[in-house]
Scaffold this active site. Structure first.
Site, PDB file in Angstrom:
ATOM      1  N   GLU A  22       0.770  -1.184   0.009  1.00 53.20           N
ATOM      2  CA  GLU A  22       0.100   0.105  -0.105  1.00 53.20           C
ATOM      3  C   GLU A  22       0.968   1.262  -0.043  1.00 53.20           C
ATOM      4  OE1 GLU A  22      -3.861  -0.609   2.405  1.00 53.20           O
ATOM      5  OE2 GLU A  22      -2.244  -1.565   3.512  1.00 53.20           O
ATOM      6  N   TYR A  51     -15.731  26.132  -0.300  1.00 49.78           N
ATOM      7  CA  TYR A  51     -15.460  24.366  -0.255  1.00 49.78           C
ATOM      8  C   TYR A  51     -14.111  24.104  -0.931  1.00 49.78           C
ATOM      9  CZ  TYR A  51     -18.838  25.729  -3.879  1.00 49.78           C
ATOM     10  OH  TYR A  51     -19.608  26.068  -4.973  1.00 49.78           O
ATOM     11  N   ILE A  70      -5.833   4.991   8.170  1.00 43.34           N
ATOM     12  CA  ILE A  70      -6.852   6.011   7.691  1.00 43.34           C
ATOM     13  C   ILE A  70      -7.417   6.927   8.638  1.00 43.34           C
ATOM     14  CG2 ILE A  70      -6.821   5.165   5.445  1.00 43.34           C
ATOM     15  CD1 ILE A  70      -9.707   4.174   6.266  1.00 43.34           C
ATOM     16  N   GLU A  71      -7.433   6.403  10.092  1.00 47.29           N
ATOM     17  CA  GLU A  71      -7.886   7.150  10.974  1.00 47.29           C
ATOM     18  C   GLU A  71      -7.322   8.307  11.442  1.00 47.29           C
ATOM     19  OE1 GLU A  71      -7.709   3.780  10.825  1.00 47.29           O
ATOM     20  OE2 GLU A  71      -9.055   2.736  12.092  1.00 47.29           O
ATOM     21  N   LYS A  96     -11.721   4.131   1.795  1.00 45.96           N
ATOM     22  CA  LYS A  96     -10.559   3.316   1.147  1.00 45.96           C
ATOM     23  C   LYS A  96     -11.281   2.119   0.586  1.00 45.96           C
ATOM     24  CE  LYS A  96      -6.188   1.475   2.617  1.00 45.96           C
ATOM     25  NZ  LYS A  96      -5.507   0.920   3.916  1.00 45.96           N
TER      26      LYS A  96
END
Length: 115
Positions: A22, A51, A70-71, A96
């Site tokens: 990864e 935005y 990813i947290e 993900k």
């Protein structure tokens, strides 16, 4: 507070995950951001959240240094937005969809909320 600004499905590429593959080849990530704000009384962009700037923050973090979790990515995006804008709360979801899971699945996602 009922007013919200939402950015959904922001697609970017990053190198996050615990597996070496990864970190080496990377993968697509999708980001959703919701900010709870008070809408301005005037039609003035400087009195609200742009935005496009939210998108730039998220892309900069996802394409930045590799993280195992990813947290951590979701929390960094949420913390950065909360620190830079006058908002009541922010919620960031990092998807993900190509996570290395040996089963059929639709999505893996984590959500960080700051208020």
């Amino acid at each position: 507070m009922a007013d919200r600004i939402t950015l959904t499905g922001l697609e970017t590429y990053g190198y996050h995950g615990v597996f070496e593959e990864e970190k080496k080849t990377g993968q697509k990530f999708l980001i959703d951001i919701t900010c709870w704000v008070r809408f301005p009384l005037e039609d003035d962009l400087t009195q609200t959240i742009n935005y496009a700037e939210l998108a730039e923050i998220a892309v900069r973090i996802v394409t930045g240094p590799s993280r195992d979790l990813i947290e951590t990515v979701a929390a960094e995006i949420a913390d950065t937005i909360k620190a830079n804008y006058r908002i009541h709360a922010v919620e960031v979801t990092v998807h993900k969809p190509q996570a290395p899971i040996p089963h059929t699945f639709a999505d893996v996602a984590v959500t960080a909320r700051r208020s």
